[in-house]
Design a protein around this motif. Structure first.
Motif, short mmCIF file in Angstrom:
data_model
loop_
_atom_site.label_atom_id
_atom_site.label_comp_id
_atom_site.label_asym_id
_atom_site.label_seq_id
_atom_site.Cartn_x
_atom_site.Cartn_y
_atom_site.Cartn_z
N SER A 81 32.94 27.94 47.10
CA SER A 81 33.63 28.76 46.10
C SER A 81 32.65 29.68 45.38
N ARG A 82 31.46 29.21 45.10
CA ARG A 82 30.46 30.08 44.46
C ARG A 82 30.00 31.17 45.41
N GLN A 83 29.93 30.84 46.70
CA GLN A 83 29.55 31.86 47.68
C GLN A 83 30.61 32.96 47.73
N LEU A 84 31.87 32.58 47.80
CA LEU A 84 32.94 33.59 47.85
C LEU A 84 33.00 34.40 46.56
N PHE A 85 32.75 33.76 45.42
CA PHE A 85 32.73 34.48 44.16
C PHE A 85 31.58 35.48 44.12
N ALA A 86 30.41 35.09 44.62
CA ALA A 86 29.27 36.01 44.66
C ALA A 86 29.55 37.20 45.56
N ILE A 87 30.19 36.96 46.70
CA ILE A 87 30.55 38.06 47.60
C ILE A 87 31.58 38.97 46.93
N PHE A 88 32.57 38.38 46.25
CA PHE A 88 33.59 39.16 45.56
C PHE A 88 32.97 40.05 44.49
N ILE A 89 32.11 39.48 43.67
CA ILE A 89 31.47 40.25 42.60
C ILE A 89 30.61 41.37 43.18
N GLY A 90 29.88 41.08 44.24
CA GLY A 90 29.05 42.11 44.86
C GLY A 90 29.86 43.28 45.36
N TYR A 91 30.93 43.00 46.08
CA TYR A 91 31.78 44.08 46.58
C TYR A 91 32.50 44.80 45.45
N PHE A 92 33.01 44.05 44.49
CA PHE A 92 33.77 44.68 43.41
C PHE A 92 32.88 45.60 42.58
N ALA A 93 31.70 45.13 42.24
CA ALA A 93 30.80 45.94 41.40
C ALA A 93 30.36 47.21 42.12
N LEU A 94 29.93 47.08 43.36
CA LEU A 94 29.39 48.25 44.04
C LEU A 94 30.46 49.15 44.65
N SER A 95 31.68 48.64 44.85
CA SER A 95 32.76 49.51 45.33
C SER A 95 33.31 50.35 44.19
N GLY A 96 33.36 49.78 43.01
CA GLY A 96 33.89 50.51 41.87
C GLY A 96 32.88 51.39 41.17
N LEU A 97 31.60 51.10 41.33
CA LEU A 97 30.56 51.84 40.60
C LEU A 97 30.55 53.34 40.89
N PRO A 98 30.68 53.79 42.15
CA PRO A 98 30.68 55.25 42.36
C PRO A 98 31.89 55.95 41.73
N ASN A 99 32.97 55.24 41.48
CA ASN A 99 34.17 55.79 40.86
C ASN A 99 34.40 55.19 39.48
N LEU A 100 33.35 55.03 38.73
CA LEU A 100 33.44 54.33 37.45
C LEU A 100 34.42 54.99 36.49
N LEU A 101 34.47 56.31 36.45
CA LEU A 101 35.40 56.98 35.55
C LEU A 101 36.85 56.69 35.93
N LEU A 102 37.14 56.63 37.23
CA LEU A 102 38.50 56.30 37.67
C LEU A 102 38.85 54.86 37.34
N VAL A 103 37.88 53.96 37.50
CA VAL A 103 38.12 52.55 37.20
C VAL A 103 38.42 52.37 35.72
N GLU A 104 37.70 53.10 34.88
CA GLU A 104 37.91 52.99 33.44
C GLU A 104 39.24 53.57 33.00
N GLU A 105 39.65 54.70 33.60
CA GLU A 105 40.83 55.42 33.12
C GLU A 105 42.13 55.00 33.79
N SER A 106 42.07 54.49 35.01
CA SER A 106 43.30 54.27 35.75
C SER A 106 43.41 52.82 36.22
N ILE A 107 44.44 52.16 35.77
CA ILE A 107 44.69 50.79 36.23
C ILE A 107 45.11 50.81 37.69
N GLY A 108 45.73 51.90 38.13
CA GLY A 108 46.14 52.02 39.53
C GLY A 108 44.94 52.00 40.47
#
Length: 139
Positions: A81-108
């Motif tokens: 479970s910790r391994q899957l959580f680490a993979i999830f956080i890694g993908y979520f952080a770096l997938s959203g980082l290039p579009n940070l303004l969109l992530v902040e402004e749009s729930i969609g």
């Protein structure tokens, strides 16, 4: 040998659904930036497995370094479970980082990241797990 064609199709479909929704509602460049961030996340996770493999786990300094870079969680040594959580956080952080303004402004846009991340986790979890398990066996 197991046939994982069905699961690959499902996870691949989730990725394409997410990218289709991002392209349709937020533009092609947002989808390209998301894919770039996801690729960087995958490369980072493989690099962590490689770096953890290079360290000698018998020494206290090496074990501390493995802990700091996140190798112990990513390798599954602390549990699946910790391994899957680490993979999830890694993908979520770096997938959203290039579009940070969109992530902040749009729930969609924020919600379109979830199918992408679940699909990426499903497709790459086995490869990351095998690389890190090889690493644990050699150290």
């Amino acid at each position: 040998m197991r046939n994982d064609t069905g699961s690959r199709f499902v996870f691949g479909s989730l990725i394409f659904l997410s990218l289709f929704l991002q392209t349709k509602y937020f533009g092609l460049w947002s989808a390209i930036r998301t894919i770039t961030g996801s690729a960087l996340a995958f490369i980072l996770m493989l690099s962590i497995c490689w770096a953890g493999k290079q360290l000698n786990s018998q020494s206290c300094r090496s074990r501390m370094a493995q802990y700091i870079i996140g190798y112990t969680k990513l390798s599954g040594a602390r549990g699946k479970s910790r391994q899957l959580f680490a993979i999830f956080i890694g993908y979520f952080a770096l997938s959203g980082l290039p579009n940070l303004l969109l992530v902040e402004e749009s729930i969609g846009f924020f919600l379109t990241l979830f199918p992408l991340i679940i699909g990426l986790m499903g497709l790459t979890n086995r490869g990351i797990n095998e690389r890190c398990q090889e690493s644990q066996a050699k150290t």
